[in-house]
Scaffold this active site. Structure first.
Site, PDB file in Angstrom:
ATOM      1  N   GLY A  14       0.762  -1.236   0.000  1.00  0.00           N
ATOM      2  CA  GLY A  14       0.000   0.000   0.000  1.00  0.00           C
ATOM      3  C   GLY A  14       0.794   1.288   0.000  1.00  0.00           C
ATOM      4  O   GLY A  14       0.335   2.304   0.518  1.00  0.00           O
ATOM      5  N   ASN A  16       1.313   3.090  -2.614  1.00  0.00           N
ATOM      6  CA  ASN A  16       0.533   4.031  -3.443  1.00  0.00           C
ATOM      7  C   ASN A  16      -0.660   4.578  -2.675  1.00  0.00           C
ATOM      8  O   ASN A  16      -1.009   5.751  -2.814  1.00  0.00           O
ATOM      9  CB  ASN A  16       0.096   3.354  -4.745  1.00  0.00           C
ATOM     10  CG  ASN A  16       1.201   3.353  -5.781  1.00  0.00           C
ATOM     11  OD1 ASN A  16       1.519   4.391  -6.344  1.00  0.00           O
ATOM     12  ND2 ASN A  16       1.810   2.191  -5.998  1.00  0.00           N
ATOM     13  N   LEU A  92      -4.407  -6.877  -7.096  1.00  0.00           N
ATOM     14  CA  LEU A  92      -3.967  -7.975  -7.961  1.00  0.00           C
ATOM     15  C   LEU A  92      -5.090  -8.787  -8.585  1.00  0.00           C
ATOM     16  O   LEU A  92      -4.861  -9.571  -9.495  1.00  0.00           O
ATOM     17  CB  LEU A  92      -3.012  -8.902  -7.187  1.00  0.00           C
ATOM     18  CG  LEU A  92      -1.692  -8.234  -6.773  1.00  0.00           C
ATOM     19  CD1 LEU A  92      -0.829  -9.205  -5.977  1.00  0.00           C
ATOM     20  CD2 LEU A  92      -0.935  -7.725  -7.995  1.00  0.00           C
ATOM     21  N   ASN A 109      -6.272   2.814 -12.729  1.00  0.00           N
ATOM     22  CA  ASN A 109      -5.233   1.892 -12.274  1.00  0.00           C
ATOM     23  C   ASN A 109      -3.882   2.561 -12.460  1.00  0.00           C
ATOM     24  O   ASN A 109      -3.712   3.385 -13.354  1.00  0.00           O
ATOM     25  CB  ASN A 109      -5.292   0.603 -13.112  1.00  0.00           C
ATOM     26  CG  ASN A 109      -4.244  -0.416 -12.709  1.00  0.00           C
ATOM     27  OD1 ASN A 109      -4.061  -0.675 -11.519  1.00  0.00           O
ATOM     28  ND2 ASN A 109      -3.556  -0.989 -13.673  1.00  0.00           N
ATOM     29  N   HIS A 111      -0.019   1.520 -13.329  1.00  0.00           N
ATOM     30  CA  HIS A 111       0.797   0.399 -13.824  1.00  0.00           C
ATOM     31  C   HIS A 111       2.254   0.865 -13.912  1.00  0.00           C
ATOM     32  O   HIS A 111       2.523   1.946 -14.440  1.00  0.00           O
ATOM     33  CB  HIS A 111       0.294  -0.050 -15.197  1.00  0.00           C
ATOM     34  CG  HIS A 111       1.061  -1.228 -15.701  1.00  0.00           C
ATOM     35  ND1 HIS A 111       0.855  -2.506 -15.228  1.00  0.00           N
ATOM     36  CD2 HIS A 111       2.082  -1.313 -16.589  1.00  0.00           C
ATOM     37  CE1 HIS A 111       1.702  -3.330 -15.814  1.00  0.00           C
ATOM     38  NE2 HIS A 111       2.459  -2.633 -16.648  1.00  0.00           N
ATOM     39  N   ASP A 152      -4.973  -3.575 -18.520  1.00  0.00           N
ATOM     40  CA  ASP A 152      -4.068  -2.462 -18.841  1.00  0.00           C
ATOM     41  C   ASP A 152      -4.386  -1.825 -20.195  1.00  0.00           C
ATOM     42  O   ASP A 152      -3.522  -1.199 -20.818  1.00  0.00           O
ATOM     43  CB  ASP A 152      -2.589  -2.901 -18.798  1.00  0.00           C
ATOM     44  CG  ASP A 152      -2.170  -3.345 -17.400  1.00  0.00           C
ATOM     45  OD1 ASP A 152      -2.688  -2.788 -16.411  1.00  0.00           O
ATOM     46  OD2 ASP A 152      -1.323  -4.248 -17.297  1.00  0.00           O
ATOM     47  N   GLU A 182       5.228   6.761  -9.699  1.00  0.00           N
ATOM     48  CA  GLU A 182       3.922   6.285  -9.224  1.00  0.00           C
ATOM     49  C   GLU A 182       3.318   7.158  -8.132  1.00  0.00           C
ATOM     50  O   GLU A 182       2.136   7.512  -8.190  1.00  0.00           O
ATOM     51  CB  GLU A 182       4.034   4.851  -8.702  1.00  0.00           C
ATOM     52  CG  GLU A 182       4.360   3.843  -9.772  1.00  0.00           C
ATOM     53  CD  GLU A 182       4.345   2.423  -9.234  1.00  0.00           C
ATOM     54  OE1 GLU A 182       3.387   2.039  -8.561  1.00  0.00           O
ATOM     55  OE2 GLU A 182       5.317   1.697  -9.486  1.00  0.00           O
TER      56      GLU A 182
HETATM   57  C1  GRF Z   1       2.955  -0.850  -7.671  1.00  0.00           C
HETATM   58  O1  GRF Z   1       4.153  -0.995  -8.371  1.00  0.00           O
HETATM   59  C2  GRF Z   1       1.826  -0.639  -8.655  1.00  0.00           C
HETATM   60  O2  GRF Z   1       2.183   0.069  -9.774  1.00  0.00           O
HETATM   61  C3  GRF Z   1       1.496  -2.039  -9.034  1.00  0.00           C
HETATM   62  O3  GRF Z   1       1.649  -2.795  -7.841  1.00  0.00           O
HETATM   63  C4  GRF Z   1       2.560  -2.131  -6.965  1.00  0.00           C
HETATM   64  C5  GRF Z   1       1.829  -1.893  -5.675  1.00  0.00           C
HETATM   65  O4  GRF Z   1       2.631  -1.383  -4.655  1.00  0.00           O
HETATM   66  N1  GRF Z   1       0.230  -2.108  -9.709  1.00  0.00           N
HETATM   67  P1  GRF Z   1       1.973  -0.788  -3.331  1.00  0.00           P
HETATM   68  O5  GRF Z   1       1.089  -1.874  -2.709  1.00  0.00           O
HETATM   69  O6  GRF Z   1       1.198   0.445  -3.670  1.00  0.00           O
HETATM   70  O7  GRF Z   1       3.150  -0.492  -2.432  1.00  0.00           O
END
Ligand code: GRF
Length: 203
Positions: A14, A16, A92, A109, A111, A152, A182
């Site tokens: 988490g 992000n 996921l 999303n 990516h 995607d 990100e």
């Molecule tokens: C990130 O690299 C995101 O782009 C991908 O999965 C990863 C998630 O990381 N879809 P986090 O759980 O946000 O640390």
């Protein structure tokens, strides 16, 4: 100002989600309101981050149910919190075409590559960065896009390039892409989508 209620869907650490929480607290998502964090994995550390930030949290243990049951529970939680925008932040599970069609231009999303490179089914986590290193690209990055029924494959909203450096491993590259792209792009994408909704609607 009317704030659009946002759900963040997660599966893991988490970081992000944390970037979204931090940017919201800094006042940088004025058109959106992070409301609920939903995980398909009850062990996800992201749930603790959500709780700590005072958000509602919910876990739907996907492995113990059919995809249909999972999506029915997900839809019920989204309705309970009057959610208007869904953010996949390291989520996921693949959402079915039926589910995605119910939320047109309402799901985004992040990516960790420059789509259309290194994306689609099977490209997640470190595999994306391993593929970039195997190919030998000198530039990679991150993409925020709308989610449609093609993994995607939805319309691109934001992209940022990140250099691949000599000696990079999938882990070092992943870290640089997160830090340089990100964690900046996702909060910008959420604000963009929420602001667009407000501009196009009379409510
Ligand atoms: C990130 O690299 C995101 O782009 C991908 O999965 C990863 C998630 O990381 N879809 P986090 O759980 O946000 O640390």
């Amino acid at each position: 100002m009317l704030k659009r209620k946002v759900a963040v869907l997660v599966s893991g650490g988490g970081t992000n989600l944390q970037a979204l929480i931090d940017r919201q607290q800094a006042g940088e998502i004025p058109h959106g309101q992070l409301t609920v964090v939903i995980s398909d994995n009850p062990q996800a550390y992201a749930l603790q981050r959500g709780e700590k930030a005072g958000l509602a949290v919910a876990a739907i243990p996907r492995r113990q149910m059919t995809p249909e049951q999972f999506e029915a529970e997900l839809q019920a939680i989204l309705e309970k919190y009057c959610i208007e925008v869904i953010v996949l932040a390291g989520f996921l599970s693949i959402l079915s075409a039926d589910f995605v069609r119910k939320w047109p231009e309402r799901i985004i999303n992040i990516h960790p590559s420059l789509i259309p490179s290194f994306c689609g089914k099977g490209f997640y986590g470190l595999r994306v960065h391993q593929a970039a290193l195997d190919y030998g690209v000198k530039v990679t990055g991150a993409t925020v896009h709308y989610v449609n029924e093609i993994p995607d494959g939805g319309k691109i909203l934001l992209q940022k390039a990140v250099a691949v450096l000599p000696g990079d491993t999938p882990e070092t590259l992943q870290k640089r892409v997160m830090e340089e792209a990100e964690w900046q792009l996702l909060p910008q994408g959420v604000e963009m989508v929420c602001a667009n909704l407000s501009a196009n609607r009379t409510v």
